[in-house]
Design a protein around this motif. Sequence first.
Motif, PDB file in Angstrom:
ATOM      1  N   VAL A   1     -26.567  73.722  37.482  1.00  0.00           N
ATOM      2  CA  VAL A   1     -25.450  74.248  38.256  1.00  0.00           C
ATOM      3  C   VAL A   1     -24.305  74.569  37.309  1.00  0.00           C
ATOM      4  CG1 VAL A   1     -23.714  73.667  39.978  1.00  0.00           C
ATOM      5  CG2 VAL A   1     -26.093  73.020  40.353  1.00  0.00           C
ATOM      6  N   MET A   2     -23.888  75.827  37.298  1.00  0.00           N
ATOM      7  CA  MET A   2     -22.796  76.246  36.417  1.00  0.00           C
ATOM      8  C   MET A   2     -21.504  76.359  37.202  1.00  0.00           C
ATOM      9  SD  MET A   2     -22.464  79.702  34.094  1.00  0.00           S
ATOM     10  CE  MET A   2     -20.906  80.596  34.140  1.00  0.00           C
ATOM     11  N   SER A   3     -20.461  75.735  36.670  1.00  0.00           N
ATOM     12  CA  SER A   3     -19.150  75.763  37.308  1.00  0.00           C
ATOM     13  C   SER A   3     -18.091  75.523  36.256  1.00  0.00           C
ATOM     14  CB  SER A   3     -19.078  74.686  38.400  1.00  0.00           C
ATOM     15  OG  SER A   3     -17.763  74.544  38.878  1.00  0.00           O
ATOM     16  N   ARG A   4     -16.873  75.943  36.544  1.00  0.00           N
ATOM     17  CA  ARG A   4     -15.770  75.619  35.637  1.00  0.00           C
ATOM     18  C   ARG A   4     -15.225  74.223  35.895  1.00  0.00           C
ATOM     19  NH1 ARG A   4     -11.720  80.647  36.112  1.00  0.00           N
ATOM     20  NH2 ARG A   4     -12.300  80.385  38.301  1.00  0.00           N
ATOM     21  N   ARG A   5     -15.634  73.611  37.024  1.00  0.00           N
ATOM     22  CA  ARG A   5     -15.033  72.337  37.408  1.00  0.00           C
ATOM     23  C   ARG A   5     -16.032  71.195  37.530  1.00  0.00           C
ATOM     24  NH1 ARG A   5     -12.681  76.386  40.072  1.00  0.00           N
ATOM     25  NH2 ARG A   5     -14.142  76.245  41.792  1.00  0.00           N
ATOM     26  N   GLN A   6     -17.293  71.491  37.857  1.00  0.00           N
ATOM     27  CA  GLN A   6     -18.265  70.424  38.036  1.00  0.00           C
ATOM     28  C   GLN A   6     -19.639  70.930  37.648  1.00  0.00           C
ATOM     29  OE1 GLN A   6     -19.235  69.785  42.408  1.00  0.00           O
ATOM     30  NE2 GLN A   6     -17.287  70.835  42.624  1.00  0.00           N
ATOM     31  N   GLY A   7     -20.608  70.009  37.552  1.00  0.00           N
ATOM     32  CA  GLY A   7     -21.932  70.394  37.107  1.00  0.00           C
ATOM     33  C   GLY A   7     -21.892  70.749  35.630  1.00  0.00           C
ATOM     34  N   PHE A   8     -22.632  71.774  35.207  1.00  0.00           N
ATOM     35  CA  PHE A   8     -22.612  72.244  33.831  1.00  0.00           C
ATOM     36  C   PHE A   8     -21.389  73.133  33.666  1.00  0.00           C
ATOM     37  CE2 PHE A   8     -23.536  74.584  30.073  1.00  0.00           C
ATOM     38  CZ  PHE A   8     -24.374  73.784  29.319  1.00  0.00           C
ATOM     39  N   ARG A   9     -20.423  72.676  32.919  1.00  0.00           N
ATOM     40  CA  ARG A   9     -19.156  73.406  32.815  1.00  0.00           C
ATOM     41  C   ARG A   9     -19.275  74.578  31.843  1.00  0.00           C
ATOM     42  NH1 ARG A   9     -14.345  68.811  33.099  1.00  0.00           N
ATOM     43  NH2 ARG A   9     -15.093  67.808  35.010  1.00  0.00           N
ATOM     44  N   ALA A  10     -19.020  75.756  32.374  1.00  0.00           N
ATOM     45  CA  ALA A  10     -19.062  76.972  31.567  1.00  0.00           C
ATOM     46  C   ALA A  10     -18.155  78.003  32.201  1.00  0.00           C
ATOM     47  CB  ALA A  10     -20.490  77.505  31.457  1.00  0.00           C
ATOM     48  N   ASP A  11     -17.751  78.968  31.396  1.00  0.00           N
ATOM     49  CA  ASP A  11     -16.822  80.000  31.848  1.00  0.00           C
ATOM     50  C   ASP A  11     -17.360  81.357  31.403  1.00  0.00           C
ATOM     51  OD1 ASP A  11     -14.552  81.821  31.994  1.00  0.00           O
ATOM     52  OD2 ASP A  11     -13.302  80.049  32.242  1.00  0.00           O
ATOM     53  N   PHE A  12     -17.358  82.327  32.314  1.00  0.00           N
ATOM     54  CA  PHE A  12     -17.837  83.662  31.975  1.00  0.00           C
ATOM     55  C   PHE A  12     -17.066  84.273  30.813  1.00  0.00           C
ATOM     56  CE2 PHE A  12     -19.522  83.592  36.373  1.00  0.00           C
ATOM     57  CZ  PHE A  12     -20.807  84.058  36.117  1.00  0.00           C
ATOM     58  N   GLU A  13     -15.840  83.823  30.584  1.00  0.00           N
ATOM     59  CA  GLU A  13     -15.013  84.405  29.530  1.00  0.00           C
ATOM     60  C   GLU A  13     -15.058  83.598  28.237  1.00  0.00           C
ATOM     61  OE1 GLU A  13     -11.162  85.506  31.039  1.00  0.00           O
ATOM     62  OE2 GLU A  13     -12.009  86.186  32.944  1.00  0.00           O
ATOM     63  N   ASP A  14     -15.986  82.642  28.173  1.00  0.00           N
ATOM     64  CA  ASP A  14     -16.192  81.828  26.975  1.00  0.00           C
ATOM     65  C   ASP A  14     -17.653  81.999  26.559  1.00  0.00           C
ATOM     66  OD1 ASP A  14     -16.709  79.843  25.105  1.00  0.00           O
ATOM     67  OD2 ASP A  14     -15.504  78.323  26.113  1.00  0.00           O
ATOM     68  N   ALA A  15     -17.891  82.867  25.568  1.00  0.00           N
ATOM     69  CA  ALA A  15     -19.268  83.213  25.189  1.00  0.00           C
ATOM     70  C   ALA A  15     -20.064  81.999  24.738  1.00  0.00           C
ATOM     71  CB  ALA A  15     -19.249  84.274  24.090  1.00  0.00           C
ATOM     72  N   ASP A  16     -19.420  81.092  24.008  1.00  0.00           N
ATOM     73  CA  ASP A  16     -20.145  79.906  23.533  1.00  0.00           C
ATOM     74  C   ASP A  16     -20.609  79.046  24.699  1.00  0.00           C
ATOM     75  OD1 ASP A  16     -19.894  80.617  20.879  1.00  0.00           O
ATOM     76  OD2 ASP A  16     -18.051  79.462  20.574  1.00  0.00           O
ATOM     77  N   SER A  17     -19.750  78.892  25.704  1.00  0.00           N
ATOM     78  CA  SER A  17     -20.146  78.081  26.851  1.00  0.00           C
ATOM     79  C   SER A  17     -21.262  78.759  27.637  1.00  0.00           C
ATOM     80  CB  SER A  17     -18.946  77.800  27.770  1.00  0.00           C
ATOM     81  OG  SER A  17     -18.563  78.954  28.497  1.00  0.00           O
ATOM     82  N   LEU A  18     -21.246  80.100  27.698  1.00  0.00           N
ATOM     83  CA  LEU A  18     -22.328  80.825  28.372  1.00  0.00           C
ATOM     84  C   LEU A  18     -23.647  80.644  27.636  1.00  0.00           C
ATOM     85  CD1 LEU A  18     -20.912  84.289  29.528  1.00  0.00           C
ATOM     86  CD2 LEU A  18     -21.486  82.309  30.937  1.00  0.00           C
ATOM     87  N   LYS A  19     -23.608  80.681  26.310  1.00  0.00           N
ATOM     88  CA  LYS A  19     -24.829  80.469  25.524  1.00  0.00           C
ATOM     89  C   LYS A  19     -25.414  79.093  25.800  1.00  0.00           C
ATOM     90  CE  LYS A  19     -23.467  83.573  21.751  1.00  0.00           C
ATOM     91  NZ  LYS A  19     -23.010  83.646  20.340  1.00  0.00           N
ATOM     92  N   ARG A  20     -24.552  78.098  25.895  1.00  0.00           N
ATOM     93  CA  ARG A  20     -25.042  76.755  26.210  1.00  0.00           C
ATOM     94  C   ARG A  20     -25.619  76.703  27.625  1.00  0.00           C
ATOM     95  NH1 ARG A  20     -20.200  75.464  23.493  1.00  0.00           N
ATOM     96  NH2 ARG A  20     -19.111  75.074  25.457  1.00  0.00           N
ATOM     97  N   ALA A  21     -24.984  77.440  28.547  1.00  0.00           N
ATOM     98  CA  ALA A  21     -25.437  77.424  29.941  1.00  0.00           C
ATOM     99  C   ALA A  21     -26.827  78.002  30.092  1.00  0.00           C
ATOM    100  CB  ALA A  21     -24.449  78.192  30.812  1.00  0.00           C
TER     101      ALA A  21
END
Length: 272
Positions: A28-48
Amino acid sequence: MILVTGATGTIGSHLVPLLVDSGAEVRVMSRRQGFRADFEDADSLKRAVDGVDTVFLLSAPGKTAEHDLALLDVAQHVRKVVKISAIHTGTPGFELTSSWHLPGEEALRSSGLMWTILRPTTFASNALVWLPQIEAGEPIPSYCGDGTNGVVDPRDIAAVAAKALLTDDHDKQTYTLTGPQLLSTPQQVEILSEVLGTTLTTIDISPDQARVSMLAQGMSPESVDFMLKGFEIVRNGGNAVVTDHVERVLGRPPATFKDWAQDTLNTLAAKS
Protein backbone atom coordinates in the motif's frame (compact mmCIF):
# COMPACT_ATOMS: atom_id res chain seq x y z
CA MET A 1 3.42 -8.28 -5.30
CA ILE A 2 0.79 -5.68 -6.23
CA LEU A 3 1.50 -2.01 -5.53
CA VAL A 4 -1.68 -0.01 -4.85
CA THR A 5 -1.40 3.76 -5.17
CA GLY A 6 -4.23 5.90 -3.80
CA ALA A 7 -4.80 3.02 -1.40
CA THR A 8 -6.66 5.02 1.24
CA GLY A 9 -9.02 6.75 -1.20
CA THR A 10 -12.52 6.07 -2.45
CA ILE A 11 -11.52 3.20 -4.75
CA GLY A 12 -8.38 2.00 -3.00
CA SER A 13 -10.10 1.51 0.36
CA HIS A 14 -12.37 -1.05 -1.31
CA LEU A 15 -9.70 -2.54 -3.57
CA VAL A 16 -7.09 -3.41 -0.95
CA PRO A 17 -9.38 -5.75 1.06
CA LEU A 18 -10.43 -7.51 -2.17
CA LEU A 19 -6.81 -8.15 -3.08
CA VAL A 20 -5.85 -9.27 0.41
CA ASP A 21 -8.83 -11.62 0.60
CA SER A 22 -7.75 -13.14 -2.71
CA GLY A 23 -4.41 -14.07 -1.16
CA ALA A 24 -2.38 -11.54 -3.11
CA GLU A 25 0.63 -9.86 -1.57
CA VAL A 26 -0.17 -6.14 -1.46
CA ARG A 27 2.01 -3.09 -0.93
CA VAL A 28 0.00 0.00 0.00
CA MET A 29 1.54 3.29 -1.12
CA SER A 30 0.67 6.47 0.73
CA ARG A 31 2.31 9.68 1.87
CA ARG A 32 0.97 9.11 5.38
CA GLN A 33 0.63 5.38 6.08
CA GLY A 34 1.60 2.00 4.69
CA PHE A 35 4.61 2.20 2.35
CA ARG A 36 5.43 5.89 2.39
CA ALA A 37 6.21 7.31 -1.03
CA ASP A 38 5.51 10.45 -3.01
CA PHE A 39 4.93 10.78 -6.75
CA GLU A 40 7.22 13.82 -6.72
CA ASP A 41 10.10 11.95 -5.04
CA ALA A 42 11.73 9.67 -7.63
CA ASP A 43 13.81 7.78 -5.07
CA SER A 44 10.75 6.95 -2.99
CA LEU A 45 8.92 5.79 -6.14
CA LYS A 46 11.82 3.49 -7.03
CA ARG A 47 11.62 1.94 -3.58
CA ALA A 48 7.84 1.60 -3.91
CA VAL A 49 8.05 -0.41 -7.15
CA ASP A 50 11.06 -2.50 -6.12
CA GLY A 51 10.07 -6.16 -6.27
CA VAL A 52 6.60 -5.32 -7.60
CA ASP A 53 4.97 -7.32 -10.40
CA THR A 54 1.75 -5.33 -10.89
CA VAL A 55 0.69 -1.72 -10.20
CA PHE A 56 -2.68 -0.13 -9.57
CA LEU A 57 -2.15 3.46 -10.68
CA LEU A 58 -4.41 6.19 -9.37
CA SER A 59 -3.14 9.77 -9.36
CA ALA A 60 -4.85 12.81 -7.90
CA PRO A 61 -6.55 15.36 -10.19
CA GLY A 62 -4.46 18.26 -11.41
CA LYS A 63 -1.05 16.59 -11.40
CA THR A 64 -2.34 13.30 -12.79
CA ALA A 65 -0.23 13.31 -15.95
CA GLU A 66 2.95 14.32 -14.12
CA HIS A 67 2.44 11.64 -11.46
CA ASP A 68 1.44 8.90 -13.91
CA LEU A 69 4.54 9.50 -16.01
CA ALA A 70 6.79 9.65 -12.96
CA LEU A 71 5.65 6.24 -11.78
CA LEU A 72 5.76 4.66 -15.23
CA ASP A 73 9.30 5.96 -15.64
CA VAL A 74 10.52 3.87 -12.67
CA ALA A 75 8.23 0.88 -13.29
CA GLN A 76 9.55 -0.43 -16.61
CA HIS A 77 10.40 -3.75 -14.95
CA VAL A 78 6.83 -4.49 -13.82
CA ARG A 79 4.57 -6.81 -15.81
CA LYS A 80 1.26 -4.96 -15.69
CA VAL A 81 -0.31 -1.60 -14.79
CA VAL A 82 -4.02 -0.98 -14.23
CA LYS A 83 -4.71 2.75 -14.51
CA ILE A 84 -7.71 4.72 -13.32
CA SER A 85 -8.58 7.29 -15.97
CA ALA A 86 -11.85 9.17 -16.57
CA ILE A 87 -14.85 8.84 -18.84
CA HIS A 88 -14.54 10.61 -22.23
CA THR A 89 -10.74 10.86 -22.05
CA GLY A 90 -9.54 11.94 -25.49
CA THR A 91 -13.00 13.11 -26.58
CA PRO A 92 -13.45 16.67 -27.93
CA GLY A 93 -15.03 18.85 -25.27
CA PHE A 94 -13.20 17.08 -22.44
CA GLU A 95 -9.83 18.71 -22.94
CA LEU A 96 -9.05 19.33 -19.26
CA THR A 97 -9.61 15.82 -17.95
CA SER A 98 -8.00 14.50 -21.12
CA SER A 99 -4.92 16.61 -20.36
CA TRP A 100 -4.77 14.87 -16.98
CA HIS A 101 -5.23 11.30 -18.17
CA LEU A 102 -4.33 10.99 -21.84
CA PRO A 103 -0.53 11.31 -21.37
CA GLY A 104 -0.57 8.41 -18.91
CA GLU A 105 -2.87 6.34 -21.12
CA GLU A 106 -0.67 6.89 -24.18
CA ALA A 107 2.55 6.20 -22.27
CA LEU A 108 1.08 3.00 -20.89
CA ARG A 109 -0.13 1.74 -24.26
CA SER A 110 3.32 2.31 -25.78
CA SER A 111 5.30 1.02 -22.80
CA GLY A 112 5.48 -2.64 -23.75
CA LEU A 113 3.82 -3.54 -20.44
CA MET A 114 0.51 -5.29 -20.05
CA TRP A 115 -2.17 -2.75 -19.17
CA THR A 116 -5.83 -2.15 -18.46
CA ILE A 117 -7.39 1.33 -18.46
CA LEU A 118 -10.52 2.01 -16.42
CA ARG A 119 -12.58 5.12 -17.20
CA PRO A 120 -15.27 5.53 -14.53
CA THR A 121 -18.07 8.07 -14.69
CA THR A 122 -19.57 10.02 -11.75
CA PHE A 123 -19.18 8.18 -8.44
CA ALA A 124 -22.23 7.38 -6.32
CA SER A 125 -20.14 8.46 -3.32
CA ASN A 126 -20.14 12.05 -4.59
CA ALA A 127 -23.58 12.21 -2.95
CA LEU A 128 -21.83 12.25 0.43
CA VAL A 129 -21.19 15.99 -0.08
CA TRP A 130 -24.94 16.44 0.46
CA LEU A 131 -24.83 15.14 4.03
CA PRO A 132 -24.71 18.65 5.61
CA GLN A 133 -27.90 19.66 3.76
CA ILE A 134 -29.57 16.34 4.57
CA GLU A 135 -28.74 16.66 8.26
CA ALA A 136 -29.87 20.31 8.33
CA GLY A 137 -33.09 19.62 6.42
CA GLU A 138 -32.05 22.03 3.68
CA PRO A 139 -32.57 21.69 -0.09
CA ILE A 140 -29.76 19.94 -1.92
CA PRO A 141 -28.13 22.09 -4.62
CA SER A 142 -28.65 20.85 -8.17
CA TYR A 143 -26.12 22.27 -10.62
CA CYS A 144 -27.00 20.24 -13.72
CA GLY A 145 -30.76 20.64 -14.10
CA ASP A 146 -32.25 17.43 -15.45
CA GLY A 147 -28.93 16.28 -16.92
CA THR A 148 -28.05 12.70 -16.07
CA ASN A 149 -25.03 10.53 -15.32
CA GLY A 150 -24.62 6.74 -15.33
CA VAL A 151 -23.69 6.93 -11.64
CA VAL A 152 -21.30 4.11 -10.65
CA ASP A 153 -20.68 2.49 -7.26
CA PRO A 154 -16.96 2.82 -6.34
CA ARG A 155 -17.11 -0.74 -5.03
CA ASP A 156 -17.77 -1.91 -8.59
CA ILE A 157 -14.78 0.07 -9.85
CA ALA A 158 -12.65 -1.64 -7.21
CA ALA A 159 -14.05 -5.06 -8.13
CA VAL A 160 -13.26 -4.51 -11.82
CA ALA A 161 -9.76 -3.31 -10.92
CA ALA A 162 -9.21 -6.43 -8.82
CA LYS A 163 -10.16 -8.66 -11.75
CA ALA A 164 -7.77 -6.78 -14.04
CA LEU A 165 -4.95 -6.97 -11.49
CA LEU A 166 -5.38 -10.63 -10.57
CA THR A 167 -6.03 -12.15 -14.02
CA ASP A 168 -4.83 -11.69 -17.58
CA ASP A 169 -8.37 -11.71 -18.96
CA HIS A 170 -8.54 -7.92 -19.30
CA ASP A 171 -5.09 -7.06 -20.61
CA LYS A 172 -4.98 -4.32 -23.26
CA GLN A 173 -8.61 -3.38 -22.62
CA THR A 174 -10.15 0.03 -21.96
CA TYR A 175 -13.39 -0.06 -19.99
CA THR A 176 -15.86 2.76 -19.40
CA LEU A 177 -17.41 1.99 -16.02
CA THR A 178 -20.95 3.12 -15.25
CA GLY A 179 -23.90 2.05 -13.18
CA PRO A 180 -27.01 0.47 -14.72
CA GLN A 181 -29.15 3.58 -15.07
CA LEU A 182 -29.05 7.28 -15.92
CA LEU A 183 -29.88 9.53 -12.98
CA SER A 184 -30.21 13.28 -12.50
CA THR A 185 -29.50 14.97 -9.19
CA PRO A 186 -33.24 15.24 -8.39
CA GLN A 187 -33.64 11.53 -9.12
CA GLN A 188 -30.73 10.64 -6.86
CA VAL A 189 -32.22 12.80 -4.11
CA GLU A 190 -35.59 11.09 -4.58
CA ILE A 191 -33.88 7.73 -4.04
CA LEU A 192 -32.16 9.05 -0.91
CA SER A 193 -35.55 10.22 0.36
CA GLU A 194 -36.88 6.68 -0.05
CA VAL A 195 -33.87 5.10 1.64
CA LEU A 196 -33.92 7.54 4.57
CA GLY A 197 -37.70 7.56 4.92
CA THR A 198 -37.85 11.34 4.78
CA THR A 199 -38.62 14.06 2.26
CA LEU A 200 -35.60 15.65 0.65
CA THR A 201 -35.76 18.43 -1.92
CA THR A 202 -33.42 20.05 -4.42
CA ILE A 203 -32.86 23.62 -5.50
CA ASP A 204 -31.62 24.45 -9.00
CA ILE A 205 -28.43 26.51 -8.99
CA SER A 206 -27.61 28.58 -12.07
CA PRO A 207 -24.03 28.75 -13.39
CA ASP A 208 -23.72 32.37 -12.19
CA GLN A 209 -24.93 31.44 -8.71
CA ALA A 210 -22.56 28.48 -8.64
CA ARG A 211 -19.60 30.64 -9.64
CA VAL A 212 -20.25 33.20 -6.90
CA SER A 213 -20.70 30.48 -4.28
CA MET A 214 -17.58 28.50 -5.21
CA LEU A 215 -15.37 31.59 -5.37
CA ALA A 216 -16.70 32.63 -1.95
CA GLN A 217 -15.66 29.21 -0.63
CA GLY A 218 -12.09 29.94 -1.67
CA MET A 219 -11.92 27.83 -4.82
CA SER A 220 -9.49 29.06 -7.47
CA PRO A 221 -10.95 30.60 -10.64
CA GLU A 222 -9.40 27.73 -12.64
CA SER A 223 -11.12 25.11 -10.46
CA VAL A 224 -14.41 26.97 -10.68
CA ASP A 225 -14.18 27.09 -14.48
CA PHE A 226 -13.50 23.35 -14.54
CA MET A 227 -16.48 22.59 -12.31
CA LEU A 228 -18.81 24.83 -14.31
CA LYS A 229 -17.70 23.22 -17.56
CA GLY A 230 -18.52 19.82 -16.10
CA PHE A 231 -21.94 21.00 -14.93
CA GLU A 232 -22.65 22.39 -18.40
CA ILE A 233 -21.72 19.12 -20.09
CA VAL A 234 -24.02 17.11 -17.83
CA ARG A 235 -26.83 19.67 -18.07
CA ASN A 236 -26.69 19.38 -21.87
CA GLY A 237 -26.73 15.57 -21.85
CA GLY A 238 -23.04 15.11 -22.56
CA ASN A 239 -22.48 12.51 -19.84
CA ALA A 240 -25.67 10.48 -20.35
CA VAL A 241 -23.72 7.25 -20.86
CA VAL A 242 -24.41 3.71 -19.66
CA THR A 243 -22.23 0.75 -20.68
CA ASP A 244 -22.21 -2.98 -19.98
CA HIS A 245 -18.50 -3.04 -19.10
CA VAL A 246 -18.94 -3.66 -15.37
CA GLU A 247 -21.20 -6.61 -16.09
CA ARG A 248 -18.85 -7.87 -18.80
CA VAL A 249 -15.97 -8.04 -16.31
CA LEU A 250 -17.80 -9.10 -13.15
CA GLY A 251 -20.44 -11.37 -14.67
CA ARG A 252 -23.20 -9.54 -12.79
CA PRO A 253 -25.04 -6.25 -13.19
CA PRO A 254 -23.49 -3.18 -11.59
CA ALA A 255 -24.91 -1.96 -8.31
CA THR A 256 -27.66 0.64 -8.45
CA PHE A 257 -27.45 4.00 -6.74
CA LYS A 258 -30.09 2.73 -4.31
CA ASP A 259 -27.85 -0.27 -3.47
CA TRP A 260 -24.98 2.09 -2.72
CA ALA A 261 -27.17 4.44 -0.67
CA GLN A 262 -28.66 1.68 1.48
CA ASP A 263 -25.30 0.10 2.26
CA THR A 264 -23.42 3.36 2.81
CA LEU A 265 -26.05 5.14 4.90
CA ASN A 266 -26.52 2.05 7.07
CA THR A 267 -22.76 1.94 7.61
CA LEU A 268 -22.65 5.64 8.52
CA ALA A 269 -25.58 5.20 10.91
CA ALA A 270 -23.83 2.28 12.61
CA LYS A 271 -20.70 4.40 13.15
CA SER A 272 -22.58 7.39 14.57
